[in-house]
Scaffold this active site. Sequence first.
Site, short mmCIF file in Angstrom:
data_model
loop_
_atom_site.label_atom_id
_atom_site.label_comp_id
_atom_site.label_asym_id
_atom_site.label_seq_id
_atom_site.Cartn_x
_atom_site.Cartn_y
_atom_site.Cartn_z
N LYS A 1 -30.67 20.46 2.93
CA LYS A 1 -29.47 20.48 3.79
C LYS A 1 -29.82 21.24 5.05
CE LYS A 1 -26.29 21.63 0.24
NZ LYS A 1 -25.03 22.26 -0.16
N GLU B 1 -38.55 22.97 -6.00
CA GLU B 1 -37.16 23.44 -5.86
C GLU B 1 -36.19 22.27 -5.95
OE1 GLU B 1 -35.00 25.58 -5.96
OE2 GLU B 1 -35.22 27.24 -4.56
N ASP B 2 -34.97 22.58 -6.33
CA ASP B 2 -33.94 21.54 -6.38
C ASP B 2 -33.37 21.26 -4.99
OD1 ASP B 2 -32.71 24.05 -6.25
OD2 ASP B 2 -31.21 23.62 -7.77
N ARG C 1 -25.04 19.98 -14.79
CA ARG C 1 -26.49 19.76 -14.60
C ARG C 1 -26.93 18.45 -15.22
NH1 ARG C 1 -28.73 24.60 -12.69
NH2 ARG C 1 -27.75 26.49 -13.45
N PHE D 1 -21.37 20.18 -1.11
CA PHE D 1 -21.86 20.83 -2.31
C PHE D 1 -22.15 19.76 -3.36
CE2 PHE D 1 -22.09 23.27 -6.14
CZ PHE D 1 -22.79 24.39 -5.71
N ASP E 1 -31.12 25.04 1.04
CA ASP E 1 -29.79 25.12 1.67
C ASP E 1 -29.86 26.08 2.85
OD1 ASP E 1 -27.00 24.83 1.96
OD2 ASP E 1 -26.56 26.34 0.47
P1 IMP Z 1 -30.27 28.86 -0.40
O1 IMP Z 1 -30.80 30.21 -0.78
O2 IMP Z 1 -29.00 28.94 0.35
O3 IMP Z 1 -31.29 27.96 0.27
O4 IMP Z 1 -29.79 28.18 -1.72
C1 IMP Z 1 -30.65 27.78 -2.65
C2 IMP Z 1 -30.03 27.76 -4.02
O5 IMP Z 1 -28.60 27.72 -3.99
C3 IMP Z 1 -30.51 26.52 -4.69
O6 IMP Z 1 -31.72 26.75 -5.38
C4 IMP Z 1 -29.34 26.19 -5.58
O7 IMP Z 1 -29.48 26.86 -6.81
C5 IMP Z 1 -28.12 26.73 -4.85
N1 IMP Z 1 -27.45 25.67 -4.07
C6 IMP Z 1 -27.41 25.53 -2.73
N2 IMP Z 1 -26.70 24.44 -2.37
C7 IMP Z 1 -26.29 23.89 -3.51
C8 IMP Z 1 -25.51 22.71 -3.81
O8 IMP Z 1 -25.04 21.94 -2.96
N3 IMP Z 1 -25.30 22.47 -5.13
C9 IMP Z 1 -25.78 23.26 -6.13
N4 IMP Z 1 -26.52 24.36 -5.90
C10 IMP Z 1 -26.77 24.66 -4.60
MG MG Z 2 -27.84 27.22 -8.65
#
Ligand code: IMP
Ligand code: MG
Length: 181
Positions: A137, A105-106, A171, A158, A109
């Site tokens: 995060k 995963e990138d 990207r 962000f 969050d």
């Molecule tokens: P989560 O479901 O809130 O954990 O978010 C995960 C997804 O939201 C990641 O795989 C990203 O695609 C996107 N995301 C969350 N935070 C960021 C950020 O700071 N920058 C860019 N994409 C984010």
């Molecule tokens: Mg995204």
Amino acid sequence: MPMTALASDARPRVLIPAERIAARVKELGAEIGRDYRGRPLRLIGVLKGAWIFLADLIRAIDHDDLSVDFLGVATYGNAAQTSGEVRVTKDLDQSIEGVDVLLVEDILDTGVTFHFLLNALHNRKPQTLRAVTLLDKPSRRIRPVTADYVGFSIPDDFVIGYGLDYAQRYRELPDVCVLKV
Ligand code: IMP
Ligand code: MG
């Protein structure tokens, strides 16, 4: 027409420079290679954000039985706000039953996407299932999930670049940057 750079008021601030990312990816690759020594490993990249990380990570893993697959997901809405609704845009090409799987995963969050993905993959009966995320995060978590391997823990900003987008842009930036809006 000249190529326009980013508007100056939206110029990103570098949070993690490319050289630090490269060094950390090498460390993660070495660790993963040691942990899976002698066991075939399937890397599953989460599109689109993890594609650049996966491309670098796989070349840092010293292992002679690696395979790759991709899973596409999107959260509704494409700005800096997670809607909480996860949608699969591309399924895996191959079965993972009985396979050692590492989800790539990138960013972790709120944990909503991660939680959804780990559940979905778990239901397909892999032999083992672990996850690596480039960025974490932890302060934003609403689901109790953690990654087995974490590149960098970052504050609640962000971020864009190195595969991460804001509304599908940025990207291509080599550094992880904070989007200033
Ligand atoms: P989560 O479901 O809130 O954990 O978010 C995960 C997804 O939201 C990641 O795989 C990203 O695609 C996107 N995301 C969350 N935070 C960021 C950020 O700071 N920058 C860019 N994409 C984010
Ligand atoms: Mg995204």
